[in-house]
Design an enzyme around this catalytic site. Structure first.
Site, PDB file in Angstrom:
ATOM      1  N   ARG A 229       0.765  -1.256   0.220  1.00  0.00           N
ATOM      2  CA  ARG A 229      -0.047   0.162  -0.044  1.00  0.00           C
ATOM      3  C   ARG A 229       0.517   1.240   0.068  1.00  0.00           C
ATOM      4  NH1 ARG A 229      -4.452  -0.030   4.415  1.00  0.00           N
ATOM      5  NH2 ARG A 229      -2.895   0.803   5.821  1.00  0.00           N
TER       6      ARG A 229
ATOM      7  N   LYS B 111      -2.838   6.323   1.309  1.00  0.00           N
ATOM      8  CA  LYS B 111      -2.551   6.999   2.775  1.00  0.00           C
ATOM      9  C   LYS B 111      -1.684   8.147   2.760  1.00  0.00           C
ATOM     10  CE  LYS B 111      -2.408   4.368   7.169  1.00  0.00           C
ATOM     11  NZ  LYS B 111      -3.592   5.115   7.663  1.00  0.00           N
TER      12      LYS B 111
ATOM     13  N   GLU C 125     -16.308   5.770   4.462  1.00  0.00           N
ATOM     14  CA  GLU C 125     -15.520   5.340   5.702  1.00  0.00           C
ATOM     15  C   GLU C 125     -15.322   6.358   6.940  1.00  0.00           C
ATOM     16  OE1 GLU C 125     -11.390   4.643   5.129  1.00  0.00           O
ATOM     17  OE2 GLU C 125     -11.296   6.000   3.362  1.00  0.00           O
TER      18      GLU C 125
HETATM   19  N1  PLP Z   1      -9.185   4.117   6.477  1.00  0.00           N
HETATM   20  C1  PLP Z   1      -8.603   4.917   7.003  1.00  0.00           C
HETATM   21  C2  PLP Z   1      -8.560   6.401   6.442  1.00  0.00           C
HETATM   22  C3  PLP Z   1      -7.238   4.908   7.896  1.00  0.00           C
HETATM   23  O1  PLP Z   1      -6.527   5.777   8.200  1.00  0.00           O
HETATM   24  C4  PLP Z   1      -7.125   3.435   8.200  1.00  0.00           C
HETATM   25  C5  PLP Z   1      -5.995   3.151   8.821  1.00  0.00           C
HETATM   26  O2  PLP Z   1      -5.075   2.754   8.509  1.00  0.00           O
HETATM   27  C6  PLP Z   1      -8.024   2.387   7.833  1.00  0.00           C
HETATM   28  C7  PLP Z   1      -9.083   2.845   6.845  1.00  0.00           C
HETATM   29  C8  PLP Z   1      -7.906   0.968   8.045  1.00  0.00           C
HETATM   30  O3  PLP Z   1      -6.745   0.573   7.590  1.00  0.00           O
HETATM   31  P1  PLP Z   1      -5.847  -0.648   8.105  1.00  0.00           P
HETATM   32  O4  PLP Z   1      -6.973  -1.729   8.421  1.00  0.00           O
HETATM   33  O5  PLP Z   1      -5.047  -1.063   7.068  1.00  0.00           O
HETATM   34  O6  PLP Z   1      -5.285  -0.138   9.136  1.00  0.00           O
HETATM   35  C1  COI Z   2      -4.085   3.291  11.492  1.00  0.00           C
HETATM   36  O1  COI Z   2      -5.194   2.384  11.889  1.00  0.00           O
HETATM   37  O2  COI Z   2      -3.248   2.717  11.413  1.00  0.00           O
HETATM   38  C2  COI Z   2      -4.299   4.592  10.873  1.00  0.00           C
HETATM   39  O3  COI Z   2      -3.421   5.222  10.356  1.00  0.00           O
HETATM   40  C3  COI Z   2      -5.520   5.243  11.338  1.00  0.00           C
HETATM   41  C4  COI Z   2      -5.152   6.599  12.140  1.00  0.00           C
HETATM   42  C5  COI Z   2      -6.569   7.199  12.599  1.00  0.00           C
HETATM   43  C6  COI Z   2      -4.333   6.314  13.604  1.00  0.00           C
END
Ligand code: PLP
Ligand code: COI
Length: 341
Positions: A82, A184, A220
Site C-alpha cells: 500500500r 494513505k 468510511e
Molecule cells: N481508513 C482510513 C482512513 C485509515 O486511516 C485506516 C488506517 O490505516 C483504515 C481505513 C484502516 O486500514 P488498516 O486496516 O489497513 O489499518
Molecule cells: C491506523 O489505523 O493505522 C491509522 O493510520 C489510522 C489513524 C487514524 C491512527
C-alpha cells in the site's frame, strides 16, 4: 530482555518516544542502506516538499506479543504494497517491499522492551512514513526523500475500548472523486481535522463520510473502514474507489468467510439502508473493531439493535477471531503472521 516499566493496561492511543527509529534517505535516484538511530529529531530545509506541498504518505501496523511469548506483526507485506501505491500516486520514489519488511523487523527488534506483554490489552504501533525532504518552490515533486519508522506502545483508539460509540454523518467530504482517498496520504488526514474537531465538539466520537459525488453512499471514517452485520448475519462492507483499502477489513472478509462460514457482501452501501442493519463496527489497525451503537444523520438517530452497552454478537465473534489470529491463539492463514523474535 526486560520490558520497560509502563502501565500497559492504561495506555491510550498516544505517542511515547521509544529507544530507536529507522531512517533511510533517497538521494541521486537511490535509497541508502538505512540505519537505526536514537535521534528522534528531523532536520530538513525550510522549503522541503513535505512542508510546502504536503508530499508525504504513511502506514500503520502493530506488533503483538503472542500467547507463547513471541513478538509478531500482522501482514506487513500488505502495508509495504500500500505504501508503494501511495508513493506512486504522490510522485514519490518506491521504498522496496523487502526493504520495508526488513526495516519493520529491525525497528521492532530494537524496541522489543516496548512491545506490550501478552494479555495487557496494549500493542506496539508501528508508523512507517516517507516525505519529500529537499527544497521545492515551483509545484513539483522533491528530488530527495526520507523514509522512517518509529514505534509507540498504544492502548485502544477510542476511550472506553470496546464500548460502542456514537458517530455523525459528516457534511464535509474526506476525498474527492478521482482524488487520493484510496491511498494513505497525509493530506487526507489534514483535511479531516476540522471535521473531527467539529464532531468532537458536538459530542460524537467520529464522522461517517459519504461518497463525495452523490453523498448518498457510506464511505468510511477518518481512520477506519466500516463493517455492517445484517439481521440474517451477513457481513456487508462498503466498496468504493475513494476509501482506503483497509488491511483489517480485507482480513475480516476472509475471516468471516473462511473461519465463521458467513456470507459477505462487498458492495455500495446506501445511507438510507443503515436502519436495516443489526450491527456496525469501525475496522482498522488502530481501531481494531470498534463497535458503533448509534449513527446520527442531521438529527435523525439510527440506533443499531446491538445497543450502546456492548459489542454486537457477530462483531464480537469477528473481533475474537481476528485478535485470536494476531495473538497466536488461533491458527493464522499462511503468510499472515511475521515472526520478529
Ligand atoms: N481508513 C482510513 C482512513 C485509515 O486511516 C485506516 C488506517 O490505516 C483504515 C481505513 C484502516 O486500514 P488498516 O486496516 O489497513 O489499518
Ligand atoms: C491506523 O489505523 O493505522 C491509522 O493510520 C489510522 C489513524 C487514524 C491512527
Amino acid at each position: 530482555m526486560e520490558k520497560k516499566n509502563i502501565d500497559w493496561s492504561n495506555l491510550g492511543f498516544g505517542y511515547m518516544k521509544t529507544d530507536m527509529r529507522y531512517v533511510s534517505n533517497f538521494k541521486d535516484g537511490k535509497w541508502d542502506d538505512g540505519v537505526l538511530t536514537e535521534d528522534s529529531n528531523i532536520v530538513i530545509s525550510e522549503c522541503a516538499g513535505v512542508l510546502q506541498y504536503a508530499q508525504t504518505c504513511f502506514e500503520g501496523l502493530k506488533a503483538y506479543t503472542t500467547e507463547d511469548g513471541k513478538i509478531v506483526c500482522f501482514r506487513p507485506d500488505l502495508n509495504a504494497d500500500r505504501m508503494i501505491d501511495s508513493a506512486k500516486r504522490l510522485e514519490m520514489p518506491v521504498f522496496p517491499k523487502e526493504k520495508f519488511i526488513d526495516a519493520v523487523v529491525e525497528t521492532v527488534k530494537a524496541n522489543a522492551a516496548y512491545v506490550p506483554p501478552y494479555g495487557s490489552g496494549a500493542t506496539l504501533y508501528i508508523r512507517p512514513y516517507m516525505f519529500g525532504s529537499s527544497p521545492v518552490i515551483g509545484v513539483k515533486p522533491a528530488d530527495e526523500y526520507q523514509f522512517r519508522i518509529f514505534t509507540t506502545p498504544v492502548g485502544p483508539y477510542f476511550k472506553g475500548g470496546a464500548k460502542p460509540i456514537v458517530i455523525k454523518v459528516s457534511d464535509f467530504d474526506r476525498a474527492a472523486p478521482n482524488g487520493t482517498g484510496n491511498i494513505k496520504a497525509g493530506l487526507n488526514y489534514a483535511m479531516s481535522l476540522h471535521a473531527i474537531v467539529t464532531a468532537h465538539e458536538e459530542g460524537y466520537a467520529e464522522n461517517m463520510y459519504l461518497d463525495p459525488k452523490t453523498r448518498t453512499k457510506v464511505e468510511e471514517t477518518g481512520g477506519a473502514n466500516f463493517i455492517f452485520i445484517t439481521k440474517d448475519n451477513k457481513l456487508v462492507t462498503p466498496k468504493s474507489d475513494s476509501i482506503l483499502p483497509s488491511i483489517t477489513r480485507r482480513s475480516l472478509v476472509y475471516v468471516a468467510k473462511e473461519y465463521l462460514g458467513m456470507e459477505v457482501e462487498e458492495r455500495e452501501v446506501y445511507l438510507d439502508e443503515l436502519e436495516n442493519f443489526a450491527e456496525c463496527g469501525l475496522c482498522g489497525t488502530a481501531a481494531v473493531i470498534s463497535p458503533v451503537g448509534k449513527i446520527v444523520d442531521h438529527g435523525k438517530e439510527i440506533c443499531l439493535p446491538s445497543g450502546m452497552d456492548e459489542m454486537g454478537e457477530v462483531t464480537k465473534k469477528l473481533y475474537d477471531t481476528l485478535t485470536g489470529i494476531q495473538m497466536g491463539r488461533i491458527e493464522a492463514p499462511k503468510g499472515w503472521i511475521k515472526v520478529i523474535e
